[in-house]
Design a protein around this motif. Sequence first.
Motif, PDB file in Angstrom:
ATOM      1  N   UNK A 168       0.207   7.867 -10.492  1.00 44.00           N
ATOM      2  CA  UNK A 168       0.074   6.660 -10.518  1.00 44.00           C
ATOM      3  C   UNK A 168      -0.667   6.074  -9.379  1.00 44.00           C
ATOM      4  N   UNK A 169      -1.552   5.257  -9.693  1.00 41.72           N
ATOM      5  CA  UNK A 169      -2.599   4.895  -8.479  1.00 41.72           C
ATOM      6  C   UNK A 169      -1.505   4.332  -7.248  1.00 41.72           C
ATOM      7  N   UNK A 170      -2.000   5.104  -6.052  1.00 48.30           N
ATOM      8  CA  UNK A 170      -1.115   4.648  -4.836  1.00 48.30           C
ATOM      9  C   UNK A 170      -1.249   3.156  -4.420  1.00 48.30           C
ATOM     10  N   UNK A 171      -1.956   2.426  -4.979  1.00 48.36           N
ATOM     11  CA  UNK A 171      -1.997   1.007  -4.519  1.00 48.36           C
ATOM     12  C   UNK A 171      -1.011   0.165  -5.348  1.00 48.36           C
ATOM     13  N   UNK A 172      -0.456   0.745  -6.532  1.00 45.21           N
ATOM     14  CA  UNK A 172       0.629   0.229  -7.214  1.00 45.21           C
ATOM     15  C   UNK A 172       1.908   0.891  -6.952  1.00 45.21           C
ATOM     16  N   UNK A 173       1.988   1.224  -5.998  1.00 47.83           N
ATOM     17  CA  UNK A 173       3.534   1.954  -5.703  1.00 47.83           C
ATOM     18  C   UNK A 173       4.211   1.134  -4.295  1.00 47.83           C
ATOM     19  N   UNK A 174       4.839   0.623  -4.326  1.00 50.09           N
ATOM     20  CA  UNK A 174       5.648  -0.042  -3.133  1.00 50.09           C
ATOM     21  C   UNK A 174       6.620   1.175  -2.495  1.00 50.09           C
ATOM     22  N   UNK A 175       6.324   1.659  -1.424  1.00 51.27           N
ATOM     23  CA  UNK A 175       7.211   2.728  -0.974  1.00 51.27           C
ATOM     24  C   UNK A 175       6.153   3.889  -0.413  1.00 51.27           C
ATOM     25  N   UNK A 176       5.039   3.719  -0.383  1.00 50.54           N
ATOM     26  CA  UNK A 176       4.028   4.655   0.225  1.00 50.54           C
ATOM     27  C   UNK A 176       2.959   3.843   0.633  1.00 50.54           C
ATOM     28  N   UNK A 177       2.280   3.978   1.939  1.00 47.93           N
ATOM     29  CA  UNK A 177       1.427   3.134   2.493  1.00 47.93           C
ATOM     30  C   UNK A 177       0.042   3.708   1.961  1.00 47.93           C
ATOM     31  N   UNK A 178      -0.728   2.782   1.975  1.00 43.59           N
ATOM     32  CA  UNK A 178      -2.270   2.850   1.406  1.00 43.59           C
ATOM     33  C   UNK A 178      -2.930   4.092   2.247  1.00 43.59           C
ATOM     34  N   UNK A 179      -3.274   5.178   1.515  1.00 45.02           N
ATOM     35  CA  UNK A 179      -4.046   6.245   2.342  1.00 45.02           C
ATOM     36  C   UNK A 179      -3.211   7.155   2.856  1.00 45.02           C
ATOM     37  N   UNK A 180      -1.733   6.846   2.626  1.00 40.28           N
ATOM     38  CA  UNK A 180      -0.895   7.936   3.227  1.00 40.28           C
ATOM     39  C   UNK A 180      -0.967   9.224   2.348  1.00 40.28           C
ATOM     40  N   UNK A 181      -0.542  10.214   2.920  1.00 38.81           N
ATOM     41  CA  UNK A 181      -0.424  11.604   2.105  1.00 38.81           C
ATOM     42  C   UNK A 181       0.871  12.062   2.392  1.00 38.81           C
ATOM     43  N   UNK A 182       1.434  12.728   1.158  1.00 42.69           N
ATOM     44  CA  UNK A 182       2.780  13.256   0.886  1.00 42.69           C
ATOM     45  C   UNK A 182       2.382  14.596   0.324  1.00 42.69           C
ATOM     46  N   UNK A 183       3.150  15.630   1.102  1.00 42.26           N
ATOM     47  CA  UNK A 183       2.951  16.971   0.553  1.00 42.26           C
ATOM     48  C   UNK A 183       4.124  17.367  -0.037  1.00 42.26           C
ATOM     49  N   UNK A 184       4.147  18.300  -1.166  1.00 39.21           N
ATOM     50  CA  UNK A 184       5.368  18.674  -1.858  1.00 39.21           C
ATOM     51  C   UNK A 184       6.267  19.532  -1.146  1.00 39.21           C
TER      52      UNK A 184
END
Length: 184
Positions: A168-184
Amino acid sequence: MPRLALCRGLPILVLALMATVASPSIFPSEAIAQSLERGPSGLPLPRFVSLKSGRVNMRVGPGTDYAVEWLYLKPGLPMEIIQEYDNWRRVRDADGAEGWINQALLSGRRTGAAAPWFKGKQATIPLRAQAEEDARHVAEVEPGAIGEVRVCNGEWCRMSFSGHEGWMKQTLVWGVYPGETIED
């Protein structure tokens, strides 16, 4: 989002929430996401977490002596921690409501709400097979649906919604900051 109001001034609260939802402060900037500010816990502020339990009180102040303003009934709801005091965390939900929750009721597990700002509108958010605009749709997600965040690359997040996994486009997710990276 299941949440019960426990106050008499509900019409005023609803108007205040509507004004807050329209506020750009709900959509943190990339600068905030990259902030090096640390709370007393040593963890970054602000940051996203989720609710551990299916019954969580949000209070007007940091302690059990303060009135309960909201009762959350859904585990896994994303919350943004914006302040810390002792073992209490001042949080903001996807609708912009702010209050205090005991840290024991919060989890570091990352979840996200799919474009909650589209709730009540005729809209669905595509969950795609790959992190590409033209990739095939795996599922159509309703605004406000809660999913587990697996990975984010700064533009796209791999998420799981009720057994359907995709991007999903990151800009459509509330719970993640714009530009934030999260690794598995």
